[in-house]
Design a protein around this motif. Structure first.
Motif, PDB file in Angstrom:
ATOM      1  N   GLU A  24      -8.065  -0.276   1.994  1.00 26.18           N
ATOM      2  CA  GLU A  24      -9.258  -0.329   1.896  1.00 26.18           C
ATOM      3  C   GLU A  24      -9.969  -1.610   2.958  1.00 26.18           C
ATOM      4  OE1 GLU A  24     -11.007  -0.486  -2.051  1.00 26.18           O
ATOM      5  OE2 GLU A  24      -9.317   0.626  -2.817  1.00 26.18           O
ATOM      6  N   ARG A  25     -10.618  -1.297   3.887  1.00 26.99           N
ATOM      7  CA  ARG A  25     -11.042  -2.015   4.796  1.00 26.99           C
ATOM      8  C   ARG A  25     -12.457  -2.496   4.807  1.00 26.99           C
ATOM      9  NH1 ARG A  25      -8.128  -0.674  10.367  1.00 26.99           N
ATOM     10  NH2 ARG A  25      -8.747  -2.800  11.076  1.00 26.99           N
ATOM     11  N   LEU A  26     -12.910  -3.758   4.306  1.00 29.68           N
ATOM     12  CA  LEU A  26     -14.259  -4.099   4.438  1.00 29.68           C
ATOM     13  C   LEU A  26     -14.494  -5.295   5.327  1.00 29.68           C
ATOM     14  CD1 LEU A  26     -14.687  -4.533   0.485  1.00 29.68           C
ATOM     15  CD2 LEU A  26     -15.184  -2.698   2.080  1.00 29.68           C
ATOM     16  N   SER A  27     -15.508  -5.071   6.247  1.00 30.79           N
ATOM     17  CA  SER A  27     -15.626  -5.933   7.229  1.00 30.79           C
ATOM     18  C   SER A  27     -17.022  -6.694   7.079  1.00 30.79           C
ATOM     19  CB  SER A  27     -15.870  -5.412   8.788  1.00 30.79           C
ATOM     20  OG  SER A  27     -16.683  -4.519   8.773  1.00 30.79           O
ATOM     21  N   THR A  28     -17.054  -7.902   7.280  1.00 30.48           N
ATOM     22  CA  THR A  28     -18.219  -8.913   6.736  1.00 30.48           C
ATOM     23  C   THR A  28     -18.304 -10.174   7.827  1.00 30.48           C
ATOM     24  OG1 THR A  28     -19.245  -9.946   5.093  1.00 30.48           O
ATOM     25  CG2 THR A  28     -16.969 -10.360   5.225  1.00 30.48           C
TER      26      THR A  28
ATOM     27  N   ALA B  49       0.837  -1.137   0.074  1.00 25.25           N
ATOM     28  CA  ALA B  49       0.101  -0.086   0.001  1.00 25.25           C
ATOM     29  C   ALA B  49       0.921   1.129   0.003  1.00 25.25           C
ATOM     30  CB  ALA B  49      -0.852  -0.149   1.467  1.00 25.25           C
ATOM     31  N   ASP B  50       2.062   1.144   0.726  1.00 23.72           N
ATOM     32  CA  ASP B  50       2.773   2.520   0.818  1.00 23.72           C
ATOM     33  C   ASP B  50       3.489   2.671  -0.502  1.00 23.72           C
ATOM     34  OD1 ASP B  50       2.370   2.734   3.207  1.00 23.72           O
ATOM     35  OD2 ASP B  50       4.271   2.617   4.155  1.00 23.72           O
ATOM     36  N   LEU B  51       3.579   1.757  -1.601  1.00 19.43           N
ATOM     37  CA  LEU B  51       4.309   1.709  -2.661  1.00 19.43           C
ATOM     38  C   LEU B  51       3.151   1.961  -3.747  1.00 19.43           C
ATOM     39  CD1 LEU B  51       7.306  -0.764  -2.165  1.00 19.43           C
ATOM     40  CD2 LEU B  51       7.508   1.698  -2.749  1.00 19.43           C
ATOM     41  N   GLY B  52       1.756   2.342  -3.445  1.00 21.57           N
ATOM     42  CA  GLY B  52       0.951   2.529  -4.354  1.00 21.57           C
ATOM     43  C   GLY B  52      -0.153   1.614  -4.911  1.00 21.57           C
TER      44      GLY B  52
ATOM     45  N   ARG C 266      -8.387  -5.142   2.236  1.00 19.90           N
ATOM     46  CA  ARG C 266      -8.400  -5.945   3.542  1.00 19.90           C
ATOM     47  C   ARG C 266      -9.774  -6.545   3.981  1.00 19.90           C
ATOM     48  NH1 ARG C 266      -5.648  -8.542   7.464  1.00 19.90           N
ATOM     49  NH2 ARG C 266      -6.996  -8.457   9.429  1.00 19.90           N
ATOM     50  N   ILE C 267     -10.034  -7.661   3.921  1.00 16.67           N
ATOM     51  CA  ILE C 267     -11.317  -8.197   4.266  1.00 16.67           C
ATOM     52  C   ILE C 267     -11.399  -8.770   5.679  1.00 16.67           C
ATOM     53  CG2 ILE C 267     -13.219  -9.895   3.791  1.00 16.67           C
ATOM     54  CD1 ILE C 267     -12.295  -9.640   0.717  1.00 16.67           C
ATOM     55  N   GLU C 268     -12.219  -8.532   6.765  1.00 15.12           N
ATOM     56  CA  GLU C 268     -12.049  -8.577   8.208  1.00 15.12           C
ATOM     57  C   GLU C 268     -13.076  -8.954   8.987  1.00 15.12           C
ATOM     58  OE1 GLU C 268     -11.072  -4.210   9.394  1.00 15.12           O
ATOM     59  OE2 GLU C 268      -9.320  -5.504   9.135  1.00 15.12           O
ATOM     60  N   ASP C 269     -13.178  -9.341  10.188  1.00 20.11           N
ATOM     61  CA  ASP C 269     -14.607  -9.633  10.764  1.00 20.11           C
ATOM     62  C   ASP C 269     -15.054  -8.265  11.237  1.00 20.11           C
ATOM     63  OD1 ASP C 269     -14.347 -12.156  10.610  1.00 20.11           O
ATOM     64  OD2 ASP C 269     -13.599 -12.633  12.206  1.00 20.11           O
ATOM     65  N   PRO C 270     -16.283  -8.127  11.334  1.00 20.54           N
ATOM     66  CA  PRO C 270     -16.905  -6.845  11.895  1.00 20.54           C
ATOM     67  C   PRO C 270     -16.571  -6.850  13.482  1.00 20.54           C
ATOM     68  CG  PRO C 270     -18.741  -8.209  11.601  1.00 20.54           C
ATOM     69  CD  PRO C 270     -17.378  -8.854  11.132  1.00 20.54           C
ATOM     70  N   GLY C 271     -16.691  -5.564  13.836  1.00 16.02           N
ATOM     71  CA  GLY C 271     -16.440  -5.129  15.369  1.00 16.02           C
ATOM     72  C   GLY C 271     -15.284  -5.320  16.008  1.00 16.02           C
ATOM     73  N   SER C 272     -14.198  -5.368  15.240  1.00 15.62           N
ATOM     74  CA  SER C 272     -12.884  -5.629  15.882  1.00 15.62           C
ATOM     75  C   SER C 272     -12.298  -4.209  16.426  1.00 15.62           C
ATOM     76  CB  SER C 272     -11.870  -6.337  14.925  1.00 15.62           C
ATOM     77  OG  SER C 272     -11.885  -5.388  13.595  1.00 15.62           O
ATOM     78  N   LYS C 273     -12.015  -3.990  17.484  1.00 13.13           N
ATOM     79  CA  LYS C 273     -11.464  -2.971  18.148  1.00 13.13           C
ATOM     80  C   LYS C 273      -9.966  -2.504  17.754  1.00 13.13           C
ATOM     81  CE  LYS C 273     -10.955  -0.551  22.497  1.00 13.13           C
ATOM     82  NZ  LYS C 273     -11.203  -0.516  24.021  1.00 13.13           N
ATOM     83  N   PRO C 274      -9.779  -1.559  16.942  1.00  5.75           N
ATOM     84  CA  PRO C 274      -8.613  -1.010  16.662  1.00  5.75           C
ATOM     85  C   PRO C 274      -7.488  -0.963  17.513  1.00  5.75           C
ATOM     86  CG  PRO C 274     -10.144   0.521  15.574  1.00  5.75           C
ATOM     87  CD  PRO C 274     -11.025  -0.244  16.713  1.00  5.75           C
ATOM     88  N   SER C 275      -6.366  -1.503  17.348  1.00  2.00           N
ATOM     89  CA  SER C 275      -5.254  -1.244  18.441  1.00  2.00           C
ATOM     90  C   SER C 275      -4.201  -0.534  17.673  1.00  2.00           C
ATOM     91  CB  SER C 275      -4.834  -2.901  18.904  1.00  2.00           C
ATOM     92  OG  SER C 275      -4.273  -3.421  17.332  1.00  2.00           O
TER      93      SER C 275
ATOM     94  N   ALA D 237       2.263  13.257   5.051  1.00  2.00           N
ATOM     95  CA  ALA D 237       2.010  14.182   6.516  1.00  2.00           C
ATOM     96  C   ALA D 237       1.049  13.641   7.391  1.00  2.00           C
ATOM     97  CB  ALA D 237       2.034  15.418   6.116  1.00  2.00           C
ATOM     98  N   ILE D 238      -0.087  13.360   6.887  1.00  2.00           N
ATOM     99  CA  ILE D 238      -1.135  12.726   7.718  1.00  2.00           C
ATOM    100  C   ILE D 238      -1.772  11.678   6.790  1.00  2.00           C
ATOM    101  CG2 ILE D 238      -3.570  13.094   8.878  1.00  2.00           C
ATOM    102  CD1 ILE D 238      -2.608  15.961   9.691  1.00  2.00           C
ATOM    103  N   ALA D 239      -2.041  10.524   7.351  1.00  2.00           N
ATOM    104  CA  ALA D 239      -2.532   9.245   6.603  1.00  2.00           C
ATOM    105  C   ALA D 239      -3.808   9.156   6.942  1.00  2.00           C
ATOM    106  CB  ALA D 239      -1.551   8.358   6.467  1.00  2.00           C
ATOM    107  N   ASN D 240      -4.770   8.661   6.094  1.00  2.00           N
ATOM    108  CA  ASN D 240      -6.095   8.019   6.554  1.00  2.00           C
ATOM    109  C   ASN D 240      -6.006   6.686   6.890  1.00  2.00           C
ATOM    110  OD1 ASN D 240      -8.541   7.207   6.667  1.00  2.00           O
ATOM    111  ND2 ASN D 240      -9.403   8.447   4.972  1.00  2.00           N
ATOM    112  N   SER D 241      -6.551   6.328   8.048  1.00  2.00           N
ATOM    113  CA  SER D 241      -6.313   4.990   8.587  1.00  2.00           C
ATOM    114  C   SER D 241      -7.244   3.948   8.017  1.00  2.00           C
ATOM    115  CB  SER D 241      -6.554   5.123  10.275  1.00  2.00           C
ATOM    116  OG  SER D 241      -7.817   5.549  10.643  1.00  2.00           O
ATOM    117  N   ALA D 242      -8.008   4.574   7.223  1.00  2.00           N
ATOM    118  CA  ALA D 242      -9.027   3.460   6.673  1.00  2.00           C
ATOM    119  C   ALA D 242      -9.815   2.887   7.445  1.00  2.00           C
ATOM    120  CB  ALA D 242      -8.317   2.733   5.577  1.00  2.00           C
TER     121      ALA D 242
END
Length: 344
Positions: free
Chosen positions: A58-62, A30-33, A38-47, A330-335
């Motif tokens: 692009e993070r999609l939870s299902t 992602a850093d290189l363009g 990313r497909i992941e479970d819903p409700g996971s608490k960001p760490s 400078a400021i990145a979106n955490s998606a």
């Protein structure tokens, strides 16, 4: 990697080390363009690790029951999949041209174990610490992140092979293989001497000792012994037992006790100035706040801000450069993850 699309996912119960490995592989792309989905479970608490690994994706939870079908849909247009064995096995049969990058714990137990057990099996735990106590896991997530780097390199090699008209995959990365490679010096020493190195504790050649305002790593080579004696100006180091490399090895415990006493009353600044004056590789142990404010780290853009929806969080940049440019905005979106309707 502009124009390259990757799909990344790990099973709900995947070992944490595989989650970190897959996440780092995708993060570097992602850093290189690359477009990384990313497909992941819903409700996971960001760490904090979650913010570090998944920025720019692009993070999609299902729901888990829909995950395989969703991966399969995206995989039809993707260049590569970054998955653990369980996620790959759950995918429905299809004609998918994406290169599969499959991360496993080990060949004999692909979905079992932890960083701790991998470090133990590879022999890494028998290198650091006090031999009189139980071994400790290495700090951080060294095996997971090293596995992520191996997966990234394997993926790039496979993509380049495909571009050249050659078969491009799949790519298999086992964290135990990675850990054994990291511990290659042990294998080399054992094959050469018939004996593998083991934890030396207080008798280790190099050690970390307390000083008056923190800790310092006492690192010096054979050719720097005289400079160390001159810098410390302590008559105890003139002991005849310490004047040869063999003697220092034989009496390492006593020598380290003396060195710890010498440095216990000095500050890190004093030790640093002394080390610079005598060209000694002694290293103060810095705190996270000191690293953040260090002018060298600032000049190298070591940290950058990740937007979380509440307040920006400083995160370390990846060691990724292209044409001498670091890929860190400078400021990145955490998606922040997007939850899909379970029926989709």
């Amino acid at each position: 990697m502009s124009g390259v699309t990757l799909v990344e996912t790990t099973a709900t119960d995947a070992p944490e080390a595989l989650v970190h490995a897959a996440g780092l592989c995708g993060r570097m792309a992602a850093d290189l363009g690359a477009r990384v989905i990313r497909i992941e479970d819903p409700g996971s608490k960001p760490s904090s690790a979650d913010l570090f690994l998944h920025t720019g994706k692009e993070r999609l939870s299902t729901q888990p029951r829909n995950r395989a079908a969703l991966i399969a849909d995206f995989a039809k247009e993707a260049d590569a999949l970054i998955v653990d064995p369980a996620s790959f096995a759950a995918m429905p049969e299809q004609s998918c041209s994406a290169i599969a990058v499959i991360l496993a714990m080990s060949r004999d137990a692909p979905e079992r174990g932890s960083e701790f057990t991998v470090e133990a099996r590879s022999g890494l735990l028998d290198l650091v610490g006090d031999p009189t106590r139980e071994p400790l896991r290495l700090g951080g997530h060294q095996i997971g992140y090293s596995g992520g780097l191996a997966a990234y390199l394997g993926m790039i090699a496979a993509l380049l092979r495909r571009k050249a008209g050659l078969p491009g995959g799949p790519v298999h990365v086992d964290l135990l293989d990675v850990a054994v490679w990291l511990n290659w010096k042990t294998l080399s020493t054992a094959s050469r001497t018939g004996r593998a190195p083991t934890r030396a504790g207080a008798a280790a050649e190099w050690s970390v000792v307390a000083c008056s305002d923190g800790y310092v790593a006492l690192v010096y080579r054979v050719q720097e012994w005289e400079a160390l004696k001159t810098a410390t100006n302590d008559v105890r180091l003139n002991d005849e037992r310490f004047q040869t490399a063999a003697g220092r090895r034989l009496h390492r415990g006593d020598l380290n006790t003396i060195l710890a006493d010498i440095f216990s009353s000095k500050t890190r600044s004093e030790i640093r100035a002394m080390a610079l004056s005598k060209k000694l590789p002694l290293g103060p142990v810095w705190t996270p706040d000191e690293l953040r404010d260090n002018p060298h780290m600032i000049a190298r853009n070591f940290l950058y801000l990740v937007e979380t929806g509440e307040a920006p969080v400083p995160m370390p940049t990846l060691p990724v450069k292209w044409n001498k440019r670091t890929f860190a905005p400078a400021i990145a979106n955490s998606a922040i993850p997007i939850a899909l309707d379970p029926a989709e």
